[in-house]
Design an enzyme around this catalytic site. Structure first.
Site, PDB file in Angstrom:
ATOM      1  CG  LEU A 287     -10.102  -0.375 -17.896  1.00 45.60           C
ATOM      2  CD1 LEU A 287      -9.614  -0.077 -19.315  1.00 45.60           C
ATOM      3  CD2 LEU A 287      -9.104   0.138 -16.874  1.00 45.60           C
TER       4      LEU A 287
ATOM      5  N   GLY B 294     -13.715   6.681 -14.657  1.00 40.99           N
ATOM      6  CA  GLY B 294     -12.547   7.308 -14.009  1.00 40.99           C
ATOM      7  C   GLY B 294     -11.271   7.001 -14.779  1.00 40.99           C
ATOM      8  CG  HIS B 295      -9.749   3.065 -14.982  1.00 41.36           C
ATOM      9  ND1 HIS B 295     -10.784   2.319 -14.465  1.00 41.36           N
ATOM     10  CD2 HIS B 295      -8.710   2.885 -14.131  1.00 41.36           C
ATOM     11  CE1 HIS B 295     -10.378   1.693 -13.379  1.00 41.36           C
ATOM     12  NE2 HIS B 295      -9.131   2.023 -13.143  1.00 41.36           N
TER      13      HIS B 295
ATOM     14  NE  ARG C  90     -10.443  -3.170  -3.686  1.00 38.51           N
ATOM     15  CZ  ARG C  90      -9.172  -2.771  -3.872  1.00 38.51           C
ATOM     16  NH1 ARG C  90      -8.914  -1.491  -4.107  1.00 38.51           N
ATOM     17  NH2 ARG C  90      -8.189  -3.639  -3.826  1.00 38.51           N
TER      18      ARG C  90
END
Ligand code: PAF
Length: 285
Positions: free
Chosen positions: A33, A36-37, A187
């Protein structure tokens, strides 16, 4: 925050929320995480009484030569972040709970899944639609929140929910970016320092193309320039840079309807995606 790993515990926890008359929002993730999450969790908290986050690295959405085995896994750190953010329930099913022996169903959304990442990553959106259907059936949320960074995924899920009368409100949350504009992604940790430096050309090239198209430059010209800029920065291959209808994701060459500029390209070993909204005379993120 309660952490559950089997369906019985999950159903009991959700039933307890429902017994109190509480609404539920689901944030579906594959873990590792980042901010953004956390923006999804915040948006979920703003909409519902209880936030359920799932962490499941879904093997069915990875192609045979993709990064399933090296996909980052950080359960402890993820759980700490979710607890601090006020998530009520963490759903972490093992693979054999999600896909028990004999599992034989695939959910396939045609049309909106076909081009772009659907063409570059055959089977990817079947894997996403299948696992998201399962997560929706398991959690039965009122709302589910997804990042606009995975814009095609969001479009596929919206189509699926509408087509299958799932009755869940799908909420798209704007892409969260680093200071230099790179979209946050689990990523990004694969990038070397040099690749990370080059990667910022992706949002920059998209931003320039979006401004040019808004200002009246021919779409083909703007897309060619963006591809050339990405190639100069070292992206190879460039899977696509395309202007698409914001809902159907069919390629378009004008701005008569809301449009989305979409790109996917590889820098070193890492495939990055990004997208921007494009409107005539103005660019909205
Ligand atoms: O966006 C993701 O992290 C995944 O595709 C999702 C929606 C959790 C399905 O596995």
């Amino acid at each position: 925050m309660q952490t559950v790993r089997d369906l019985e515990q999950l159903r009991a926890a959700i039933a307890a929320f429902r017994a109190e008359g509480l609404s539920v929002a689901l944030v579906a993730t594959m873990g590792a995480l980042h901010a953004g999450h956390m923006a999804l969790v915040e948006a979920a908290k703003a909409r519902a009484d209880r936030v359920v986050t799932s962490i499941f690295v879904n093997p069915r959405q990875f192609g045979p030569n993709e990064d399933l085995s090296r996909y980052p896994r950080r359960e402890r750190a993820d759980a700490d972040m979710l607890e601090a953010a006020g998530c009520a329930l963490l759903w972490m099913p093992p693979v054999e709970v999600m896909y028990p022996a004999g599992f034989a169903t695939t959910v396939s959304v045609t049309g909106v899944s076909d081009g772009l990442d659907g063409a570059s990553r055959p089977g990817h959106f079947d894997g996403v639609a299948t696992v998201v259907s399962k997560l929706f059936n398991q959690v039965r949320p009122d709302f589910a929140l997804f990042g606009e960074k995975d814009y095609q995924q969001l479009a596929v899920i919206r189509r699926m929910v509408a087509d299958l009368d799932m009755g869940i409100e799908i909420v798209g949350v704007p892409t969260q970016r680093d200071e230099d504009g790179l979209a946050l992604s689990s990523r990004n940790i694969y990038l070397t320092e040099q690749e990370r430096e080059a990667a910022r050309m992706l949002p920059r090239a998209l931003g320039e193309a979006a401004r040019a198209i808004s200002g009246g430059t021919a779409v083909a010209t703007a897309l060619e320039r963006a591809e050339a800029a990405l190639a100069r920065a070292g992206f190879d291959p460039i899977d696509y840079v395309a202007l698409c209808d914001a809902e159907t994701l069919q390629p378009v060459d004008d701005l008569e309807r809301p449009a989305r500029l979409m790109a996917a390209a590889r820098i070193g070993g890492t495939r990055l995606i990004d997208n921007l909204a494009v409107e005539a005379e103005s660019v909205a993120q």
